[in-house]
Design an enzyme around this catalytic site. Structure first.
Site, PDB file in Angstrom:
ATOM      1  N   PHE A  15       0.861  -1.179   0.000  1.00  0.00           N
ATOM      2  CA  PHE A  15       0.000   0.000   0.000  1.00  0.00           C
ATOM      3  C   PHE A  15       0.906   1.240   0.000  1.00  0.00           C
ATOM      4  CE2 PHE A  15      -2.844   3.101   2.048  1.00  0.00           C
ATOM      5  CZ  PHE A  15      -3.984   2.921   1.278  1.00  0.00           C
ATOM      6  N   ASP A  72       2.504  -5.973   7.441  1.00  0.00           N
ATOM      7  CA  ASP A  72       1.344  -5.103   7.585  1.00  0.00           C
ATOM      8  C   ASP A  72       0.094  -5.969   7.416  1.00  0.00           C
ATOM      9  OD1 ASP A  72      -0.764  -3.286   7.282  1.00  0.00           O
ATOM     10  OD2 ASP A  72       0.533  -1.762   6.396  1.00  0.00           O
ATOM     11  N   TYR A  99      -9.740   0.195  11.654  1.00  0.00           N
ATOM     12  CA  TYR A  99     -11.046   0.593  11.094  1.00  0.00           C
ATOM     13  C   TYR A  99     -11.514  -0.258   9.928  1.00  0.00           C
ATOM     14  CZ  TYR A  99      -7.735   3.150   8.102  1.00  0.00           C
ATOM     15  OH  TYR A  99      -6.690   3.488   7.295  1.00  0.00           O
ATOM     16  N   LYS A 100     -10.734  -1.279   9.544  1.00  0.00           N
ATOM     17  CA  LYS A 100     -11.145  -2.131   8.423  1.00  0.00           C
ATOM     18  C   LYS A 100     -11.941  -3.308   8.971  1.00  0.00           C
ATOM     19  CE  LYS A 100      -7.546  -0.329   5.427  1.00  0.00           C
ATOM     20  NZ  LYS A 100      -6.144  -0.386   5.010  1.00  0.00           N
ATOM     21  N   ARG A 132     -13.270  -3.340  -6.610  1.00  0.00           N
ATOM     22  CA  ARG A 132     -12.837  -4.127  -5.463  1.00  0.00           C
ATOM     23  C   ARG A 132     -14.026  -4.423  -4.551  1.00  0.00           C
ATOM     24  NH1 ARG A 132      -8.577  -2.120  -0.879  1.00  0.00           N
ATOM     25  NH2 ARG A 132     -10.284  -0.667  -0.512  1.00  0.00           N
TER      26      ARG A 132
HETATM   27  C1  LIG Z   1      -5.475   0.895   4.785  1.00  0.00           C
HETATM   28  C2  LIG Z   1      -4.005   0.702   4.857  1.00  0.00           C
HETATM   29  C3  LIG Z   1      -3.193   1.630   5.510  1.00  0.00           C
HETATM   30  C4  LIG Z   1      -3.798   2.887   6.083  1.00  0.00           C
HETATM   31  O1  LIG Z   1      -2.907   3.585   6.854  1.00  0.00           O
HETATM   32  P1  LIG Z   1      -3.454   4.788   7.758  1.00  0.00           P
HETATM   33  O2  LIG Z   1      -2.259   5.282   8.430  1.00  0.00           O
HETATM   34  O3  LIG Z   1      -4.501   4.234   8.648  1.00  0.00           O
HETATM   35  O4  LIG Z   1      -4.067   5.788   6.839  1.00  0.00           O
HETATM   36  C5  LIG Z   1      -1.846   1.358   5.615  1.00  0.00           C
HETATM   37  N1  LIG Z   1      -1.301   0.248   5.069  1.00  0.00           N
HETATM   38  C6  LIG Z   1      -2.062  -0.643   4.411  1.00  0.00           C
HETATM   39  C7  LIG Z   1      -1.444  -1.866   3.845  1.00  0.00           C
HETATM   40  C8  LIG Z   1      -3.430  -0.429   4.265  1.00  0.00           C
HETATM   41  O5  LIG Z   1      -4.169  -1.301   3.595  1.00  0.00           O
END
Ligand SMILES: *Cc1c(COP(=O)(O)O)cnc(C)c1O
Length: 409
Positions: A125, A195, A220-221, A368
């Site tokens: 990401f 991650d 939050y996911k 998605r």
């Molecule tokens: C959603 C996501 C994030 C989000 O990071 P935030 O700091 O919460 O904005 C980070 N890494 C991955 C792999 C994600 O899918």
């Protein structure tokens, strides 16, 4: 041929079926975006009202002791640890995923002095890569190498300090083999950072068993902690005394209330904390984690495999030849999502949203669909695909109202 009846029968025998009722989902909506923002547990509003009125309003500052606020990042971290295969004392709730990645990456680099390369892959990401770019440009002398998703093992050598990967690719759903890659990373003496943004709460994760060194992830996911919920980080016990915090704030001090002028890290996970924790958000996340802890994690994994599998079959059955599909076909090699491709993906997603089916769009051409196994049912799959079919066969997606791009896709 699958029918709506077949799917209704699946719902009746689903061991996780009762969980759907524990969420406040809008009537008539098919929510397939729990991988981006999890749904609202019914218990959250009352819990937050109580935290605001009683813990904050009445107990005020005594809540740090009386209502366990001070220990909450670690107590809740231990609860979350049960979902990600971490024995107690290795998980803290804090900050955002981006910030936590920065923290663990900096610790990892410091644990391998003299090594000049860190590695990630092009499926990561972007924020993870951005944070690494910021860190390496600040440090100087450390190279960030971003390789193809299948090229991580070949890129390893004795100059590599750390490898940071996201287990499930946010776009394609491709899932890395965490245990196997961690072993290869360790074979060259490097640190493995995972991650779990698209893993925690979607299927069981086994951090300790895989030998992971550090991990981070989102609240939050799939954990349903609410928008901007605090994130988590994991530090394997064996590193905790050596891993020096880069963000050496007072909440991670050995004795914050001694107000010493010099920083001394606390023992254990407390040193992973920097500033005062976001208590209101953390209480909301606690509701999501508590709810998830009631579920049988192996049922979560098998339902996730079935939902994604059946959705792909239904799309082929109802809309044959219409979409590309970049989702891995082996369910053990994918997360809880399906990624279709179409040249007009963005407009098609907007048309679905207008009909109350909520996936998201990921540039350049990915539709998605996320399947949170706690609250997505099998009949939802049928209904979503029927809407998709109607949109495609009638050309509804061509309407100009679906052409505009909003700031958040
Ligand atoms: C959603 C996501 C994030 C989000 O990071 P935030 O700091 O919460 O904005 C980070 N890494 C991955 C792999 C994600 O899918």
């Amino acid at each position: 041929m699958l029918t709506r009846d077949d799917l209704a029968k699946r719902d009746q025998t689903d061991p996780l079926r009762s969980f759907r009722d524990r969420f406040d989902l809008p009537a008539g909506m098919v929510y397939l975006d729990g991988n981006s923002l999890g749904a609202l547990p019914k218990a959250t509003a009352a819990r937050l009202a109580d935290v605001v009125a009683r813990e904050w309003g009445q107990d005020l500052i005594t809540s740090w002791n009386k209502n366990g606020w001070y220990e909450l990042p670690l107590v809740l971290g231990d609860k979350l640890g049960r979902l990600i295969g971490a024995a107690p004392g290795q998980v803290a709730i804090s900050d955002s995923t981006s910030v936590n990645l920065f923290k663990v990456l900096a610790s990892a680099i410091a644990l391998r002095p003299g090594r000049k390369t860190i590695i990630s892959d092009s499926g990561n990401f972007p924020t993870d890569l951005y944070m690494a770019q910021g860190l390496t440009s600040f440090l100087g002398g450390i190279d960030l190498k971003v390789v193809g998703e299948t090229e991580v093992a070949e890129a390893l050598n004795e100059n590599v300090a750390a490898v940071f990967l996201t287990e499930v690719n946010y776009r394609s759903g491709r899932k890395h083999d965490m245990a196997a890659l961690t072993q290869k990373i360790h074979a060259v003496g490097a640190i493995a950072i995972w991650d779990l943004a698209h893993s925690a709460g979607a299927f069981p994760v086994h951090l300790d068993a895989a030998g992971a060194d550090f991990a981070v992830g989102c609240g939050y996911k799939y954990l349903n902690g609410g928008p901007g919920a605090p994130a988590f980080l994991y530090i394997a016990k064996r590193h905790q005394d050596q891993a020096m915090p880069i963000l050496s704030g007072w909440m991670g001090h050995a004795n914050p209330f001694a107000f010493d002028l010099d920083y001394r890290p606390a023992n254990g996970m407390r040193r992973a904390l920097a500033g005062t924790p976001a208590i209101l958000s953390m209480r909301a996340l606690e509701v999501g984690i508590d709810l998830m802890l009631e579920a049988d994690l192996s049922a979560l994994a098998s339902k996730s495999a079935a939902l994604t599998d059946i959705f792909m079959k239904l799309v082929e059955q109802e809309c044959p030849g219409t979409f590309g599909n970049v989702t891995p076909s082996d369910s053990t090699r994918r997360g809880s999502q399906v990624c279709l491709t179409h040249h007009h993906g963005h407009a098609i997603v907007q048309a679905l949203i207008a009909r109350g089916v909520i996936p998201d769009f990921r540039s350049p051409d990915i539709l998605r669909f996320g399947f949170a196994p706690l609250y997505v049912g099998f009949v939802d799959l049928w209904d979503a695909v029927q809407h998709l079919k109607a949109i495609m066969s009638g050309g509804e997606w061509r309407e100009t109202r679906f052409a505009a791009k909003a700031a958040v896709t």
